[in-house]
Design a protein around this motif. Sequence first.
Motif, PDB file in Angstrom:
ATOM      1  N   PRO A 170       0.849  -1.187   0.000  1.00 49.92           N
ATOM      2  CA  PRO A 170       0.000   0.000   0.000  1.00 49.92           C
ATOM      3  C   PRO A 170       0.887   1.240   0.000  1.00 49.92           C
ATOM      4  O   PRO A 170       1.726   1.401   0.880  1.00 49.92           O
ATOM      5  CB  PRO A 170      -0.812  -0.127   1.303  1.00 49.92           C
ATOM      6  CG  PRO A 170      -0.031  -1.033   2.181  1.00 49.92           C
ATOM      7  CD  PRO A 170       0.834  -1.890   1.283  1.00 49.92           C
ATOM      8  N   ARG A 227       1.962  13.406   8.170  1.00 48.45           N
ATOM      9  CA  ARG A 227       2.865  13.657   9.315  1.00 48.45           C
ATOM     10  C   ARG A 227       4.287  13.982   8.850  1.00 48.45           C
ATOM     11  O   ARG A 227       5.110  14.436   9.631  1.00 48.45           O
ATOM     12  CB  ARG A 227       2.861  12.438  10.253  1.00 48.45           C
ATOM     13  CG  ARG A 227       1.578  12.330  11.052  1.00 48.45           C
ATOM     14  CD  ARG A 227       1.442  10.975  11.708  1.00 48.45           C
ATOM     15  NE  ARG A 227       1.257   9.911  10.715  1.00 48.45           N
ATOM     16  CZ  ARG A 227       1.053   8.643  11.008  1.00 48.45           C
ATOM     17  NH1 ARG A 227       1.024   8.258  12.264  1.00 48.45           N
ATOM     18  NH2 ARG A 227       0.881   7.745  10.058  1.00 48.45           N
ATOM     19  N   LYS A 277       4.111  10.454   0.599  1.00 53.78           N
ATOM     20  CA  LYS A 277       5.265   9.934   1.351  1.00 53.78           C
ATOM     21  C   LYS A 277       6.032   8.846   0.602  1.00 53.78           C
ATOM     22  O   LYS A 277       7.269   8.840   0.578  1.00 53.78           O
ATOM     23  CB  LYS A 277       4.799   9.411   2.714  1.00 53.78           C
ATOM     24  CG  LYS A 277       5.939   8.871   3.558  1.00 53.78           C
ATOM     25  CD  LYS A 277       5.545   8.659   5.009  1.00 53.78           C
ATOM     26  CE  LYS A 277       4.553   7.538   5.171  1.00 53.78           C
ATOM     27  NZ  LYS A 277       4.215   7.343   6.605  1.00 53.78           N
ATOM     28  N   GLY A 335      -6.711   3.278  -2.611  1.00 50.96           N
ATOM     29  CA  GLY A 335      -7.991   3.828  -2.171  1.00 50.96           C
ATOM     30  C   GLY A 335      -7.815   4.963  -1.187  1.00 50.96           C
ATOM     31  O   GLY A 335      -6.700   5.456  -0.978  1.00 50.96           O
ATOM     32  N   THR A 384      -8.200   4.897   2.055  1.00 51.52           N
ATOM     33  CA  THR A 384      -7.545   4.490   3.302  1.00 51.52           C
ATOM     34  C   THR A 384      -6.555   3.373   2.987  1.00 51.52           C
ATOM     35  O   THR A 384      -6.633   2.746   1.916  1.00 51.52           O
ATOM     36  CB  THR A 384      -8.558   3.923   4.318  1.00 51.52           C
ATOM     37  OG1 THR A 384      -9.146   2.739   3.741  1.00 51.52           O
ATOM     38  CG2 THR A 384      -9.647   4.926   4.654  1.00 51.52           C
ATOM     39  N   ALA A 438       4.944   0.777   2.094  1.00 45.81           N
ATOM     40  CA  ALA A 438       5.977   1.511   1.348  1.00 45.81           C
ATOM     41  C   ALA A 438       6.821   2.337   2.316  1.00 45.81           C
ATOM     42  O   ALA A 438       7.976   2.648   2.035  1.00 45.81           O
ATOM     43  CB  ALA A 438       5.316   2.431   0.335  1.00 45.81           C
ATOM     44  N   LYS A 459       9.330   2.256  10.550  1.00 47.12           N
ATOM     45  CA  LYS A 459       8.470   3.014   9.624  1.00 47.12           C
ATOM     46  C   LYS A 459       8.906   4.472   9.543  1.00 47.12           C
ATOM     47  O   LYS A 459       9.155   5.111  10.566  1.00 47.12           O
ATOM     48  CB  LYS A 459       7.009   2.928  10.063  1.00 47.12           C
ATOM     49  CG  LYS A 459       6.070   3.602   9.072  1.00 47.12           C
ATOM     50  CD  LYS A 459       4.653   3.097   9.172  1.00 47.12           C
ATOM     51  CE  LYS A 459       3.952   3.705  10.343  1.00 47.12           C
ATOM     52  NZ  LYS A 459       2.489   3.543  10.249  1.00 47.12           N
TER      53      LYS A 459
HETATM   54  O1  C5P Z   1      -0.039   6.610   7.218  1.00 47.69           O
HETATM   55  P1  C5P Z   1       0.697   5.331   7.481  1.00 47.69           P
HETATM   56  O2  C5P Z   1       2.172   5.562   7.693  1.00 47.69           O
HETATM   57  O3  C5P Z   1       0.089   4.455   8.524  1.00 47.69           O
HETATM   58  O4  C5P Z   1       0.579   4.523   6.103  1.00 47.69           O
HETATM   59  C1  C5P Z   1       1.030   3.191   6.014  1.00 47.69           C
HETATM   60  C2  C5P Z   1       1.078   2.782   4.551  1.00 47.69           C
HETATM   61  O5  C5P Z   1      -0.240   2.781   3.987  1.00 47.69           O
HETATM   62  C3  C5P Z   1       1.919   3.749   3.698  1.00 47.69           C
HETATM   63  O6  C5P Z   1       2.776   2.974   2.876  1.00 47.69           O
HETATM   64  C4  C5P Z   1       0.860   4.517   2.918  1.00 47.69           C
HETATM   65  O7  C5P Z   1       1.295   4.971   1.625  1.00 47.69           O
HETATM   66  C5  C5P Z   1      -0.245   3.471   2.766  1.00 47.69           C
HETATM   67  N1  C5P Z   1      -1.587   4.089   2.504  1.00 47.69           N
HETATM   68  C6  C5P Z   1      -2.289   3.715   1.347  1.00 47.69           C
HETATM   69  N2  C5P Z   1      -3.513   4.310   1.052  1.00 47.69           N
HETATM   70  C7  C5P Z   1      -4.005   5.265   1.859  1.00 47.69           C
HETATM   71  C8  C5P Z   1      -3.312   5.631   3.069  1.00 47.69           C
HETATM   72  C9  C5P Z   1      -2.093   5.014   3.360  1.00 47.69           C
HETATM   73  O8  C5P Z   1      -1.837   2.867   0.575  1.00 47.69           O
HETATM   74  N3  C5P Z   1      -5.160   5.844   1.511  1.00 47.69           N
END
Ligand code: C5P
Length: 237
Positions: A14, A21, A28, A86, A88, A112, A214
Amino acid sequence: MTNVTGPLIAAIVPAAGRGERMGPGTPKALRLLGGAPLLAHAVRALSRARSVDLVVVAAPPDQVAAVRDLLADHHAGAALKVVPGGATRQESVRRALATLPDSVVTVLVHDAARPLAPVELVEAVAAAAQAGADGVVPAMPVSDTVKRVEGNVVVETVDRQALRAVQTPQGFSRAALEEAHLEASAVEATDDAALVERLGRRVVVVPGAEEAFKVTRPLDLLLAEAVLAKRRADGVS
Ligand code: C5P
């Protein structure tokens, strides 16, 4: 593709988050670490693992073609597919899951945002998932003392001996992960294992790796640059 009967182990990445952040700007996963996007490092680590046949990246929906171009040189050893993510993380994983070929029986999910996860960790998670666990999570002991608070008042100090901070890649039987995502349409979890746990399935831990941390905030990126520089100096990257 390394497997003549079709991919047996797929890794989903994902990578569609904005990463707020980290501050404003590029998503990111596309921020640079040692001259390459975080995502490219994560994909390279997965595809270097001999057990991984296919890597599926969930990219920001408006950047699917750009991400495909970007990753063209970073997936030696495994096939690569880039699909739209998506709104989330969970939705991004669900969309990627829906595109897997029938031959896939074991699925890894790797953020990622964890660009420096060692290949040995990927192999250890894949092996434990193939050995029959419904879910496998790499886990680290918690070094801080952890307290539960209400507002600014401490209500409990949690026994940290029983706590683990979990990382990715996480590994799953495809059937368990698909059922978990199907059952969880109204729930939002911060990792995939939580969805499998909700089904009452067995999720086991394997030792995590410090370098699988992370990248969430700017300070994490500085640490990642230092780790990568050391690997390059040691000739291991
Ligand atoms: O925000 P966080 O660090 O928890 O995100 C974890 C992973 O989920 C990241 O690799 C981010 O790119 C991915 N993600 C995603 N789709 C989203 C939100 C986060 O693939 N809508």
